[in-house]
Write an enzyme that holds these catalytic residues in place. Structure first.
Site, PDB file in Angstrom:
ATOM      1  N   HIS A  11       0.819  -1.217   0.000  1.00 33.76           N
ATOM      2  CA  HIS A  11       0.000   0.000   0.000  1.00 33.76           C
ATOM      3  C   HIS A  11       0.853   1.268   0.000  1.00 33.76           C
ATOM      4  O   HIS A  11       2.069   1.240   0.232  1.00 33.76           O
ATOM      5  CB  HIS A  11      -0.904   0.009   1.236  1.00 33.76           C
ATOM      6  CG  HIS A  11      -0.128   0.049   2.525  1.00 33.76           C
ATOM      7  ND1 HIS A  11       0.462   1.187   3.007  1.00 33.76           N
ATOM      8  CD2 HIS A  11       0.165  -0.923   3.416  1.00 33.76           C
ATOM      9  CE1 HIS A  11       1.084   0.932   4.142  1.00 33.76           C
ATOM     10  NE2 HIS A  11       0.927  -0.351   4.406  1.00 33.76           N
ATOM     11  N   GLU A  84      -1.758  -7.112   7.575  1.00 36.83           N
ATOM     12  CA  GLU A  84      -0.398  -7.094   8.098  1.00 36.83           C
ATOM     13  C   GLU A  84      -0.313  -7.968   9.344  1.00 36.83           C
ATOM     14  O   GLU A  84      -1.330  -8.402   9.899  1.00 36.83           O
ATOM     15  CB  GLU A  84       0.008  -5.646   8.417  1.00 36.83           C
ATOM     16  CG  GLU A  84       1.434  -5.451   8.877  1.00 36.83           C
ATOM     17  CD  GLU A  84       2.465  -6.037   7.922  1.00 36.83           C
ATOM     18  OE1 GLU A  84       2.571  -7.286   7.864  1.00 36.83           O
ATOM     19  OE2 GLU A  84       3.172  -5.263   7.264  1.00 36.83           O
TER      20      GLU A  84
END
Length: 254
Positions: A11, A84
């Site tokens: 990202h 994550e």
């Protein structure tokens, strides 16, 4: 036989990345810089043939994925398995704070993928949940019309890349930090397997080839992955843009 290409994109930048705080699974948003990074990448990548985009369900990954997907005219499917690493008690803290409260643990965690932060998960656990999604996707028609993109996080992408390449656990941290909106690119091909006999075509030196390519229609259930690129990006020539483990916490890992 065919082949299938998977692109794993990190990202765009967040304020946590810029200030060196450990995000983990905190749901932080893209900064203005991060959004601009994603838009620049979308312009560069728009000519690629991409069939579908998967994304972590965390905002920073989801918003990056939507910017990229608009350029390809693709849908985005969210999946929490691309999140994550869960950093447990370390989430939200700075590197300095973690090192003060948990002396030596962050350094060891970067060394040993089987070790988890207090209340968190190991890199091996992260790799397995993300790998499960990849193999599920291989069972769909997603690769029939182009490449598949998965937008996730630095720690997740590093662990998943190692898992796909069958890297030994002791070498899971072989990959350098992944920059914001940079990617890992992998190609799946059939493995060589034992046939009914040896290959009938002689090798150059006059011997025969002991293994043959897997020509089964479902070769993709156990593919051989090849790394085509790591830390590839719009500004890939500028290595300073790749975050180190001390730069963005467990998003490389963030």
């Amino acid at each position: 036989m065919g082949e299938r290409r998977l692109i794993l994109v990190r990202h765009g930048q967040t304020d946590y990345n810029a200030t060196g705080r450990m995000q983990g699974q905190l749901d932080t948003e893209l900064s203005d810089v991060g959004r601009a990074q994603a838009m620049e990448a979308a312009q560069v990548l728009r000519e690629r043939k991409v069939s579908h985009v998967w994304s972590s369900d965390l905002i920073r990954a989801r918003d990056t994925a939507r910017i990229l997907a608009d350029a390809w005219g693709c849908d985005v499917t969210e999946d929490p398995r691309l999140r994550e690493t869960d950093l447990g008690l370390w989430q939200g803290a700075s590197h300095t704070e973690v090192d003060k409260d948990y002396p030596g643990q962050r350094a060891y965690w970067r060394f040993d993928p089987t070790w988890a932060p207090p209340g968190g998960e190991t890199r091996l656990q992260v790799a397995e949940r993300a790998h499960e999604l990849v193999m599920e996707t291989m069972c769909t028609e997603a690769f029939d019309d182009g490449d598949v993109v998965m937008v996730a996080h630095g720690g997740t992408i590093g662990a998943l890349t190692a898992r796909l390449l069958d890297v030994p656990h002791s070498h899971y941290l072989v990959f350098s930090g992944l920059g914001n909106v940079c990617w890992s690119q992998l190609l799946a091909r059939p493995r060589f397997v034992s046939g009914d006999g040896v290959c009938s075509e002689p090798a150059i030196d006059g011997t025969t080839v002991p293994l043959v390519p897997n020509t089964a229609k479902d070769w993709w259930k156990n593919p051989k992955w090849h790394l085509e690129g790591w830390n590839v990006g719009v500004n890939a020539a500028a290595p300073t843009q790749a975050a180190s483990p001390d730069e963005g916490g467990e998003d490389t890992p963030e």
